[in-house]
Design a protein around this motif. Structure first.
Motif, PDB file in Angstrom:
ATOM      1  N   GLY A   1       0.919  -1.276   0.141  1.00  0.00           N
ATOM      2  CA  GLY A   1       0.162   0.070   0.060  1.00  0.00           C
ATOM      3  C   GLY A   1       0.885   1.131  -0.126  1.00  0.00           C
ATOM      4  O   GLY A   1       0.592   2.397  -0.487  1.00  0.00           O
ATOM      5  N   ARG A   2       2.018   1.333   0.671  1.00  0.00           N
ATOM      6  CA  ARG A   2       2.919   2.446   0.781  1.00  0.00           C
ATOM      7  C   ARG A   2       3.679   2.766  -0.675  1.00  0.00           C
ATOM      8  O   ARG A   2       4.097   3.832  -0.815  1.00  0.00           O
ATOM      9  CB  ARG A   2       3.829   2.199   1.882  1.00  0.00           C
ATOM     10  CG  ARG A   2       3.200   2.316   3.445  1.00  0.00           C
ATOM     11  CD  ARG A   2       4.141   1.983   4.139  1.00  0.00           C
ATOM     12  NE  ARG A   2       5.201   2.978   4.322  1.00  0.00           N
ATOM     13  CZ  ARG A   2       6.208   3.038   5.025  1.00  0.00           C
ATOM     14  NH1 ARG A   2       6.695   1.733   5.666  1.00  0.00           N
ATOM     15  NH2 ARG A   2       7.260   3.883   5.273  1.00  0.00           N
ATOM     16  N   HIS A   3       3.476   1.739  -1.393  1.00  0.00           N
ATOM     17  CA  HIS A   3       4.010   1.660  -2.880  1.00  0.00           C
ATOM     18  C   HIS A   3       2.857   2.095  -3.986  1.00  0.00           C
ATOM     19  O   HIS A   3       3.255   1.771  -4.943  1.00  0.00           O
ATOM     20  CB  HIS A   3       4.789   0.377  -3.298  1.00  0.00           C
ATOM     21  CG  HIS A   3       6.091   0.209  -2.556  1.00  0.00           C
ATOM     22  ND1 HIS A   3       6.380  -0.369  -1.506  1.00  0.00           N
ATOM     23  CD2 HIS A   3       7.368   0.704  -3.071  1.00  0.00           C
ATOM     24  CE1 HIS A   3       7.613  -0.327  -1.034  1.00  0.00           C
ATOM     25  NE2 HIS A   3       8.218   0.348  -1.914  1.00  0.00           N
ATOM     26  N   ASN A   4       1.808   2.346  -3.256  1.00  0.00           N
ATOM     27  CA  ASN A   4       0.751   2.814  -4.270  1.00  0.00           C
ATOM     28  C   ASN A   4       0.260   1.723  -4.818  1.00  0.00           C
ATOM     29  O   ASN A   4      -0.401   1.749  -5.979  1.00  0.00           O
ATOM     30  CB  ASN A   4       1.072   3.893  -5.230  1.00  0.00           C
ATOM     31  CG  ASN A   4       1.178   5.266  -4.386  1.00  0.00           C
ATOM     32  OD1 ASN A   4       0.604   5.559  -3.343  1.00  0.00           O
ATOM     33  ND2 ASN A   4       2.224   5.919  -4.940  1.00  0.00           N
ATOM     34  N   GLY A   5       0.452   0.241  -4.234  1.00  0.00           N
ATOM     35  CA  GLY A   5      -0.080  -0.947  -5.110  1.00  0.00           C
ATOM     36  C   GLY A   5      -1.294  -1.739  -4.299  1.00  0.00           C
ATOM     37  O   GLY A   5      -1.759  -1.049  -3.533  1.00  0.00           O
ATOM     38  N   THR A   6      -1.596  -2.551  -4.848  1.00  0.00           N
ATOM     39  CA  THR A   6      -2.749  -3.253  -4.518  1.00  0.00           C
ATOM     40  C   THR A   6      -2.502  -4.817  -4.262  1.00  0.00           C
ATOM     41  O   THR A   6      -1.660  -5.364  -5.098  1.00  0.00           O
ATOM     42  CB  THR A   6      -4.029  -3.285  -5.410  1.00  0.00           C
ATOM     43  OG1 THR A   6      -3.769  -3.708  -6.667  1.00  0.00           O
ATOM     44  CG2 THR A   6      -4.427  -1.799  -5.402  1.00  0.00           C
ATOM     45  N   ILE A   7      -3.285  -5.532  -3.411  1.00  0.00           N
ATOM     46  CA  ILE A   7      -2.788  -6.959  -3.354  1.00  0.00           C
ATOM     47  C   ILE A   7      -4.412  -7.621  -3.349  1.00  0.00           C
ATOM     48  O   ILE A   7      -5.187  -7.139  -2.125  1.00  0.00           O
ATOM     49  CB  ILE A   7      -2.206  -7.400  -1.874  1.00  0.00           C
ATOM     50  CG1 ILE A   7      -1.748  -8.801  -1.799  1.00  0.00           C
ATOM     51  CG2 ILE A   7      -2.536  -6.444  -0.752  1.00  0.00           C
ATOM     52  CD1 ILE A   7      -0.913  -9.238  -0.764  1.00  0.00           C
ATOM     53  N   ARG A   8      -4.730  -8.518  -3.836  1.00  0.00           N
ATOM     54  CA  ARG A   8      -5.689  -9.307  -3.893  1.00  0.00           C
ATOM     55  C   ARG A   8      -5.553 -10.819  -3.451  1.00  0.00           C
ATOM     56  O   ARG A   8      -4.682 -11.468  -4.153  1.00  0.00           O
ATOM     57  CB  ARG A   8      -6.470  -9.066  -5.268  1.00  0.00           C
ATOM     58  CG  ARG A   8      -6.847  -7.392  -5.560  1.00  0.00           C
ATOM     59  CD  ARG A   8      -7.636  -7.514  -6.827  1.00  0.00           C
ATOM     60  NE  ARG A   8      -7.013  -7.893  -7.869  1.00  0.00           N
ATOM     61  CZ  ARG A   8      -6.092  -7.569  -8.717  1.00  0.00           C
ATOM     62  NH1 ARG A   8      -5.730  -6.144  -8.544  1.00  0.00           N
ATOM     63  NH2 ARG A   8      -5.449  -7.888 -10.061  1.00  0.00           N
ATOM     64  N   VAL A   9      -6.705 -11.487  -3.286  1.00  0.00           N
ATOM     65  CA  VAL A   9      -6.473 -12.855  -3.023  1.00  0.00           C
ATOM     66  C   VAL A   9      -7.795 -13.581  -3.151  1.00  0.00           C
ATOM     67  O   VAL A   9      -8.904 -12.915  -3.445  1.00  0.00           O
ATOM     68  CB  VAL A   9      -6.396 -13.119  -1.452  1.00  0.00           C
ATOM     69  CG1 VAL A   9      -7.339 -12.641  -0.691  1.00  0.00           C
ATOM     70  CG2 VAL A   9      -6.075 -14.670  -1.181  1.00  0.00           C
ATOM     71  N   ALA A  10      -7.712 -14.822  -4.031  1.00  0.00           N
ATOM     72  CA  ALA A  10      -8.689 -15.559  -4.370  1.00  0.00           C
ATOM     73  C   ALA A  10      -8.246 -17.042  -3.972  1.00  0.00           C
ATOM     74  O   ALA A  10      -7.035 -17.407  -4.135  1.00  0.00           O
ATOM     75  CB  ALA A  10      -9.038 -15.477  -6.054  1.00  0.00           C
ATOM     76  N   SER A  11      -9.233 -17.797  -3.548  1.00  0.00           N
ATOM     77  CA  SER A  11      -8.821 -19.221  -2.952  1.00  0.00           C
ATOM     78  C   SER A  11     -10.005 -20.231  -3.051  1.00  0.00           C
ATOM     79  O   SER A  11     -11.286 -19.423  -3.038  1.00  0.00           O
ATOM     80  CB  SER A  11      -8.510 -19.049  -1.579  1.00  0.00           C
ATOM     81  OG  SER A  11      -8.031 -20.226  -0.867  1.00  0.00           O
ATOM     82  N   THR A  12      -9.899 -21.182  -3.282  1.00  0.00           N
ATOM     83  CA  THR A  12     -10.815 -22.434  -3.407  1.00  0.00           C
ATOM     84  C   THR A  12     -10.334 -23.383  -2.358  1.00  0.00           C
ATOM     85  O   THR A  12      -9.195 -23.936  -2.393  1.00  0.00           O
ATOM     86  CB  THR A  12     -11.061 -22.962  -4.772  1.00  0.00           C
ATOM     87  OG1 THR A  12     -11.688 -21.956  -5.757  1.00  0.00           O
ATOM     88  CG2 THR A  12     -12.218 -24.039  -4.886  1.00  0.00           C
ATOM     89  N   LEU A  13     -11.155 -23.822  -1.473  1.00  0.00           N
ATOM     90  CA  LEU A  13     -10.906 -24.836  -0.395  1.00  0.00           C
ATOM     91  C   LEU A  13     -10.432 -26.168  -1.081  1.00  0.00           C
ATOM     92  O   LEU A  13     -11.369 -26.542  -1.997  1.00  0.00           O
ATOM     93  CB  LEU A  13     -11.961 -24.992   0.683  1.00  0.00           C
ATOM     94  CG  LEU A  13     -11.683 -25.626   2.009  1.00  0.00           C
ATOM     95  CD1 LEU A  13     -10.527 -24.593   2.554  1.00  0.00           C
ATOM     96  CD2 LEU A  13     -12.961 -25.694   2.783  1.00  0.00           C
ATOM     97  N   GLY A  14      -9.280 -26.497  -0.818  1.00  0.00           N
ATOM     98  CA  GLY A  14      -8.936 -27.851  -1.310  1.00  0.00           C
ATOM     99  C   GLY A  14      -8.278 -27.828  -2.697  1.00  0.00           C
ATOM    100  O   GLY A  14      -7.871 -28.925  -2.977  1.00  0.00           O
ATOM    101  N   GLU A  15      -8.184 -26.523  -3.247  1.00  0.00           N
ATOM    102  CA  GLU A  15      -7.595 -26.401  -4.576  1.00  0.00           C
ATOM    103  C   GLU A  15      -6.497 -25.607  -4.764  1.00  0.00           C
ATOM    104  O   GLU A  15      -5.684 -25.782  -5.638  1.00  0.00           O
ATOM    105  CB  GLU A  15      -8.986 -26.015  -5.526  1.00  0.00           C
ATOM    106  CG  GLU A  15      -9.917 -27.133  -5.579  1.00  0.00           C
ATOM    107  CD  GLU A  15     -10.606 -26.504  -7.029  1.00  0.00           C
ATOM    108  OE1 GLU A  15     -10.511 -25.547  -7.658  1.00  0.00           O
ATOM    109  OE2 GLU A  15     -11.898 -27.350  -7.037  1.00  0.00           O
TER     110      GLU A  15
END
Length: 663
Positions: free
Chosen positions: A620-634
């Motif tokens: 965030g301090r570098h003006n960036g973003t972080i996202r996460v997506a997950s499927t249980l067991g995969e």
């Protein structure tokens, strides 16, 4: 009736229509004048560029014509048959060769000139074979003098023309209108000719014995100017006149031209203006401007013609008819004027009807706007009109409701953000305070534990207890370090960074760990990524922390794929770093808590819950973003986006395909 007319004139409706029409008319006239001038200047500027380019083409055609003569003469002079004829003084063969070359190239004069002033192979053989000094061709004489090939433009005097071919002298005479006569041109126009050609030394047994020459008289020659007209201007005509013209001048007189005079003849013998002659012939500078050619104005370009002695002897000219572009401007202005008048009339008619429909509910909306500005989000705008204005009024009411809801929502969000900020600030201060307070005692405990473990007289049970103390103290020390990292907001130290190279080096640090666990760890770096301005140490800690989390979430046989690619977000170019594993995945109910401080799914003793929180803060301090997506067991898929900083056009030149497989 008069009173009604006065009321109409002083009404808001009339004033609105009159103001709109006045503004429209003013803008239309301004656009007409400015647009017309800009269009004309743009067309004229483009024409100037085109004429200069056309002059370059004409110069190339002129030089190519000279070059073709030189090449043909050199080829013949070096041919075995020609050398054999020279050796055996076979002048019949030489004359046949010269005649053949002259026919193919279109030479007006040619021959072989020997050092002893003897000649052979000339097109005109009615003269004797001894050349008087005053009749020596300057081109051949210069080639003999220098002992090398000479080619270019040269002047032929009356004796030289007469000696080469009497018809050349008659052809060189240019009829000059009385009004075109100048002190310079009275004699040169009649007694001299402007010619181009080449002279090639001929050798016998390695010794220069003379020179072979050939050339074309440009006076009244139409080949070149017609070639320019066809090649450059495609012989385009406008109102019976040539759009493009070209001319060869001897001094300031036209000796070859496709400019047509009032009688429909080529304007041979007419002269250029004194201003052009002074600029080009006297000062030796190119001329590019509008100029009057006979009775018409042209966009012209002139440049001097220099002879083989580097003297200015004439001019090369190309011009485009200005009348065509003036008519284009007039047509455009007329079209713009008609469009402006039609627009004003249409605006008056539409304005007359529309203002009557609009003005009735306008006052109600104005009052409602005043109420809203005073903080009343429930104004009364009754009655609701029909049609579009009624729709606007209803939309206005919905807008006031939305404003009221937004105001309430902003208050709630502000309170929530304030509470969250205070919570984080409190946690940060608490974490910093606790970390600093317990760091020194921890250091002392760890130091003395190490000192005691060095003793040799300890029994095994006591040594095991001390090892437990040491390990747990180390764990507490790591927690303290994480607390300090979370609470510390140090100044960023950004430097130019090759993203692929840094991620690759970070992955190599974890290679052994992936091999031991049996995880297949791979990295694919995109080619041509722009440079980034990042804090190297902080960003490297993010990559290592994210990959370690992926290693912790996978089992032997799973894979972890790290990749980069160019990506744009909100109109800003940058790069996406993807960390994708095939591990256990994340439960949906805890997805919203992943980046909360002190939240962890790891067993007690294996995590502090600060890694993702610290990583998100760094990104965030570098003006960036972080996202996460997950499927249980995969598996889980983290995507980090960072904006690029362009540095003098540099790009990362480190595309990588890195692979480490587990055992």
């Amino acid at each position: 009736m008069k009173q009604k007319l006065l009321d109409l004139i002083h009404s808001t409706r009339f004033r609105l229509i009159a103001s709109l029409l006045a503004i429209s008319l003013l803008i239309g006239l301004f656009s007409l004048v400015v647009g017309g001038n800009m269009l004309y200047k743009s067309v004229i500027t483009e024409t100037h560029h085109r004429v200069n380019q056309d002059l370059n083409v004409a110069r190339l055609l002129y030089d190519n014509r000279i070059e073709s003569i030189r090449l043909v003469l050199e080829i013949i002079a070096d041919s075995p048959g020609f050398q054999h004829a020279l050796k055996h003084d076979d002048r019949t063969y030489l004359e046949n060769q010269i005649n053949t070359v002259s026919d193919r190239v279109g030479l007006n004069f040619s021959g072989i000139f020997y050092k002893d002033k003897d000649v052979s192979g000339r097109l005109n053989n009615h003269n004797n074979h001894v050349v008087p000094p005053e009749n020596i061709n300057s081109l051949a004489g210069l080639s003999i003098q220098k002992g090398k090939t000479v080619s270019g433009t040269f002047i032929m005097n009356q004796e030289s023309l007469q000696y080469e071919n009497p018809t050349l002298l008659a052809w060189a005479v240019v009829p000059i209108p009385e009004e075109s006569l100048t002190p310079t041109d009275k004699h040169t126009a009649i007694n001299t000719g402007l010619a181009i050609g080449a002279a090639v030394p001929i050798k016998l047994e390695g010794r220069i014995i003379g020179t072979m020459y050939g050339g074309i008289l440009l006076n009244r020659d139409t080949t070149f100017v017609d070639q320019v007209g066809e090649t450059v201007f495609r012989n385009e005509k406008y109102k019976g006149r040539n759009v493009g013209t070209s001319t060869i001048f001897l001094n300031s007189l036209r000796v070859a031209t496709n400019v047509i005079d009032q009688d429909g003849n080529r304007a041979i013998g007419t002269s250029a203006s004194e201003e052009v002659s002074q600029h080009v012939l006297k000062e030796g500078k190119p001329w590019a401007d509008r100029a009057k050619v006979l009775s018409d104005w042209y966009i012209t370009a002139y440049e001097p013609i220099t002879d083989i002695f580097n003297s200015r002897v004439g001019m090369l000219y190309v011009g485009a008819l200005e009348a065509k572009y003036l008519d284009v401007r007039k047509q455009a202005i007329v079209m713009f004027a008609l469009i402006t008048v039609a627009g004003v009339m249409l605006a008056f008619i539409l304005g007359w009807f529309l203002t009557g429909m609009i003005m009735r509910p306008v006052n109600g909306l104005i009052r409602a706007s005043i109420d809203i500005s005073n903080g009343n989000f429930s104004p009364n705008i009754e009655p609701i009109s029909k049609g579009d204005m009624g729709l606007l009024q209803r939309k206005f009411l919905k807008m006031t409701q939305a404003l009221q809801e937004r105001d309430q929502r902003q208050k709630e969000e502000s309170e929530s953000v304030l509470i969250q900020s205070e919570k984080h600030a409190s946690v940060g201060k608490l974490a910093a305070g606790v970390a600093h307070e317990i760091n020194n005692p921890l250091t002392a405990v760890l130091t003395f534990t190490h000192l005691i473990l060095r003793r040799k007289d300890l029994d095994e049970e006591l040594r095991d207890d001390l090892e437990t103390i040491k390990n747990q103290t180390e764990r507490v020390r790591k927690i303290v370090k994480s607390l300090l990292d979370f609470s510390r907001q140090s100044r960023l130290n950004p430097k130019p960074l090759d993203l692929n190279r840094q991620i690759d080096s970070s992955i190599k640090l974890l290679t052994n760990q992936s091999l031991i666990k049996g995880i297949e760890l791979s990295f694919t770096g995109a080619k041509g990524l722009p440079m980034f301005s990042l804090d190297r140490n902080l960003c490297q800690s993010v990559w290592i922390n994210m990959i370690i989390n992926a290693l912790d979430a996978t089992e032997p046989g799973d894979t972890i794929e790290v990749s980069t690619r160019q990506a744009e977000e909100n109109g800003i170019m940058g790069a996406e770093i993807t960390i994708k594993d095939t591990g256990s995945g994340i439960e949906p109910e805890i997805m919203d808590k992943l980046f909360d401080p002190f939240f962890t799914t790891k067993e007690v003793g294996k995590g502090t819950g600060l890694g993702l929180a610290v990583s998100a803060g760094i990104i965030g301090r570098h003006n960036g973003t972080i996202r996460v997506a997950s499927t249980l067991g995969e598996g889980t898929h983290f995507t980090i986006w960072l904006p690029a900083t362009q540095l003098s056009g540099d790009h990362c030149s480190y595309p990588t395909r890195y692979h480490r497989g587990g055992v």
